[in-house]
Design a protein around this motif. Structure first.
Motif, mmCIF file in Angstrom:
data_model
loop_
_atom_site.group_PDB
_atom_site.id
_atom_site.type_symbol
_atom_site.label_atom_id
_atom_site.label_comp_id
_atom_site.label_asym_id
_atom_site.label_seq_id
_atom_site.Cartn_x
_atom_site.Cartn_y
_atom_site.Cartn_z
ATOM 1 N N GLY A 205 -31.260 -3.631 -15.036
ATOM 2 C CA GLY A 205 -30.777 -4.186 -16.296
ATOM 3 C C GLY A 205 -29.267 -4.272 -16.376
ATOM 4 N N GLY A 206 -28.601 -4.510 -15.241
ATOM 5 C CA GLY A 206 -27.161 -4.667 -15.230
ATOM 6 C C GLY A 206 -26.372 -3.376 -15.230
ATOM 7 N N ARG A 207 -27.052 -2.256 -15.017
ATOM 8 C CA ARG A 207 -26.364 -0.955 -15.007
ATOM 9 C C ARG A 207 -26.658 -0.231 -13.705
ATOM 10 N N CYS A 208 -25.638 0.336 -13.086
ATOM 11 C CA CYS A 208 -25.822 1.089 -11.846
ATOM 12 C C CYS A 208 -26.486 2.419 -12.169
ATOM 13 N N VAL A 209 -27.659 2.652 -11.581
ATOM 14 C CA VAL A 209 -28.415 3.863 -11.879
ATOM 15 C C VAL A 209 -28.500 4.820 -10.700
ATOM 16 N N LEU A 210 -28.232 4.335 -9.488
ATOM 17 C CA LEU A 210 -28.308 5.175 -8.300
ATOM 18 C C LEU A 210 -27.287 4.693 -7.270
ATOM 19 N N THR A 211 -26.769 5.641 -6.515
ATOM 20 C CA THR A 211 -25.923 5.322 -5.366
ATOM 21 C C THR A 211 -26.460 6.091 -4.171
ATOM 22 N N THR A 212 -26.756 5.365 -3.096
ATOM 23 C CA THR A 212 -27.294 5.985 -1.890
ATOM 24 C C THR A 212 -26.503 5.517 -0.678
ATOM 25 N N PRO A 213 -26.686 6.180 0.462
ATOM 26 C CA PRO A 213 -26.134 5.605 1.698
ATOM 27 C C PRO A 213 -26.791 4.258 1.989
ATOM 28 N N HIS A 214 -26.137 3.456 2.790
ATOM 29 C CA HIS A 214 -26.777 2.232 3.272
ATOM 30 C C HIS A 214 -27.840 2.639 4.290
ATOM 31 N N PRO A 215 -28.988 1.986 4.315
ATOM 32 C CA PRO A 215 -30.048 2.363 5.265
ATOM 33 C C PRO A 215 -29.619 2.331 6.727
ATOM 34 N N ASP A 216 -28.627 1.509 7.071
ATOM 35 C CA ASP A 216 -28.156 1.457 8.460
ATOM 36 C C ASP A 216 -27.354 2.704 8.837
ATOM 37 N N PRO A 218 -27.740 6.144 7.200
ATOM 38 C CA PRO A 218 -28.356 6.985 6.164
ATOM 39 C C PRO A 218 -27.716 8.351 5.982
ATOM 40 N N ASP A 219 -26.889 8.779 6.925
ATOM 41 C CA ASP A 219 -26.252 10.091 6.807
ATOM 42 C C ASP A 219 -24.802 10.000 6.334
ATOM 43 N N GLU A 220 -24.366 8.799 5.955
ATOM 44 C CA GLU A 220 -22.980 8.610 5.550
ATOM 45 C C GLU A 220 -22.908 8.000 4.158
ATOM 46 N N LEU A 221 -22.151 8.646 3.278
ATOM 47 C CA LEU A 221 -21.933 8.128 1.935
ATOM 48 C C LEU A 221 -20.443 8.199 1.636
ATOM 49 N N PRO A 222 -19.831 7.085 1.252
ATOM 50 C CA PRO A 222 -18.388 7.110 1.005
ATOM 51 C C PRO A 222 -18.035 7.949 -0.220
ATOM 52 N N THR A 223 -16.850 8.469 -0.225
ATOM 53 C CA THR A 223 -16.357 9.234 -1.367
ATOM 54 C C THR A 223 -15.415 8.362 -2.191
ATOM 55 N N GLY A 224 -15.266 8.731 -3.445
ATOM 56 C CA GLY A 224 -14.322 8.023 -4.309
ATOM 57 C C GLY A 224 -14.752 6.633 -4.705
ATOM 58 N N LEU A 225 -16.044 6.358 -4.697
ATOM 59 C CA LEU A 225 -16.538 5.024 -5.023
ATOM 60 C C LEU A 225 -16.110 4.622 -6.436
ATOM 61 N N ASP A 226 -15.553 3.433 -6.572
ATOM 62 C CA ASP A 226 -15.041 2.936 -7.850
ATOM 63 C C ASP A 226 -15.648 1.561 -8.119
ATOM 64 N N LEU A 227 -16.480 1.475 -9.158
ATOM 65 C CA LEU A 227 -17.155 0.226 -9.491
ATOM 66 C C LEU A 227 -16.559 -0.440 -10.724
ATOM 67 N N ILE A 228 -15.355 -0.026 -11.135
ATOM 68 C CA ILE A 228 -14.809 -0.490 -12.405
ATOM 69 C C ILE A 228 -14.642 -2.010 -12.458
ATOM 70 N N GLU A 229 -14.275 -2.641 -11.341
ATOM 71 C CA GLU A 229 -14.148 -4.101 -11.316
ATOM 72 C C GLU A 229 -15.490 -4.778 -11.104
ATOM 73 N N ILE A 230 -16.363 -4.125 -10.382
ATOM 74 C CA ILE A 230 -17.645 -4.727 -10.000
ATOM 75 C C ILE A 230 -18.655 -4.685 -11.137
ATOM 76 N N THR A 270 -32.909 9.104 4.167
ATOM 77 C CA THR A 270 -32.424 10.423 3.758
ATOM 78 C C THR A 270 -32.470 10.643 2.249
ATOM 79 N N ALA A 271 -32.822 9.619 1.477
ATOM 80 C CA ALA A 271 -32.848 9.731 0.018
ATOM 81 C C ALA A 271 -34.269 9.995 -0.475
ATOM 82 N N ASP A 272 -34.381 10.662 -1.610
ATOM 83 C CA ASP A 272 -35.673 11.020 -2.199
ATOM 84 C C ASP A 272 -36.249 9.824 -2.940
#
Length: 285
Positions: A205-216, A218-230, A270-272
């Motif tokens: 519904g236009g709202r970010c509800v989850l953030t996961t690693p990319h499946p390619d 799966p053990d890496e997730l970036p830090t400091g993610l900023d979605l303010i413009e997106i 790696t995500a539930d």
């Protein structure tokens, strides 16, 4: 209702790739039913195939598909066959196409994603003309749905979009590799330098509800993610369920690599899966 593909070897079981998600849905009290993915793939050639693919699915006012990628035409056939059974997919065929094919979402996210041009159809002459429209520099080749990034040097990366012979050669190889899966037309995106891991963000519904690693990765997730413009740009698209893959450019800006329909976006190992089920089916969704 959650709809998942049946196991091609045993239609009475869930496809193993989606079994954990189906199990999490059942544990949460969400009804789960199976569709025949192989029949859906044939649906554009025979409308009876789509009806057969959903035979036995009971009526539901709100259904979400979680399965293998479908073309826009195949999804439309699925939606039509389900409507005939009193099943309403949360994502319409038009909304699916908007999310699934780059020309549907590009203009809305133009400011946060690499500059892109595209063709309609597979004519290599049209590809060369479109590539010139980016001006000098490197580019990345794909079609309206997918790249061949695992064949980077031979069918994806364009060192110079003004090198007509190289663009045509790489385009021809891309067509060869994509074969019948080629969708819509060519897309050439301006090459940008990225750094760090890619994140897959999940939007309902236009709202970010989850953030996961990319499946390619799966053990890496970036830090400091900023979605303010997106965030406001994705919200403006008003799509029911999408994923947005984002990564940091070397200048620090967060960039959208891809927007896709959430129903056919892979879930990282790696995500539930219970987190996805909870987000999709909590009251009020």
């Amino acid at each position: 209702m959650l709809l998942v593909p049946g196991d091609p070897l045993n239609p009475r079981r869930d496809d193993p790739h989606f079994a954990a998600q189906a199990a999490a849905a059942r544990a949460a009290g969400v009804p789960v039913n199976r569709v025949d993915h192989d029949a859906l793939v044939r649906a554009t050639q025979d409308n009876g195939e789509a009806a057969a693919a959903v035979a036995g699915v009971p009526a539901s006012e709100d259904a979400v598909y979680r399965g293998w990628m479908l073309s826009s035409a195949q999804y439309a056939a699925l939606a039509e066959a389900l409507e005939a059974r009193g099943v309403h997919l949360r994502t319409s065929a038009e909304e699916y196409r908007t999310a699934h094919e780059l020309p549907g979402w590009y203009d809305a996210l133009r400011s946060v994603t690499p500059e892109s041009v595209w063709t309609e159809g597979s004519d290599l002459v049209d590809l060369v003309k479109a590539a010139r429209g980016l001006g000098a520099g490197a580019g990345v080749l794909r079609d309206h749905v997918k790249s061949m990034k695992h064949h980077w040097s031979e069918a994806c990366y364009l060192p110079d979009v003004l090198d007509d012979a190289a663009v045509e050669r790489i385009g021809a190889r891309f067509l060869e590799l994509r074969d019948d899966a080629f969708t819509g037309g060519f897309v050439v995106r301006r090459f940008e330098e990225f750094t760090g891991a890619e994140a897959r963000t999940w939007w309902i519904g236009g709202r970010c509800v989850l953030t996961t690693p990319h499946p390619d990765t799966p053990d890496e997730l970036p830090t400091g993610l900023d979605l303010i413009e997106i965030e406001p740009l994705v919200a403006e698209l008003a799509l029911p369920f999408v994923t947005v893959d984002v990564i940091r450019r070397t200048d620090g800006a967060w960039r959208v690599v891809e927007l896709g329909d959430g129903q056919v976006s892979d879930w990282p190992a790696t995500a539930d899966p219970a987190e996805l089920v909870s987000a999709l089916f909590q009251p009020g969704r």
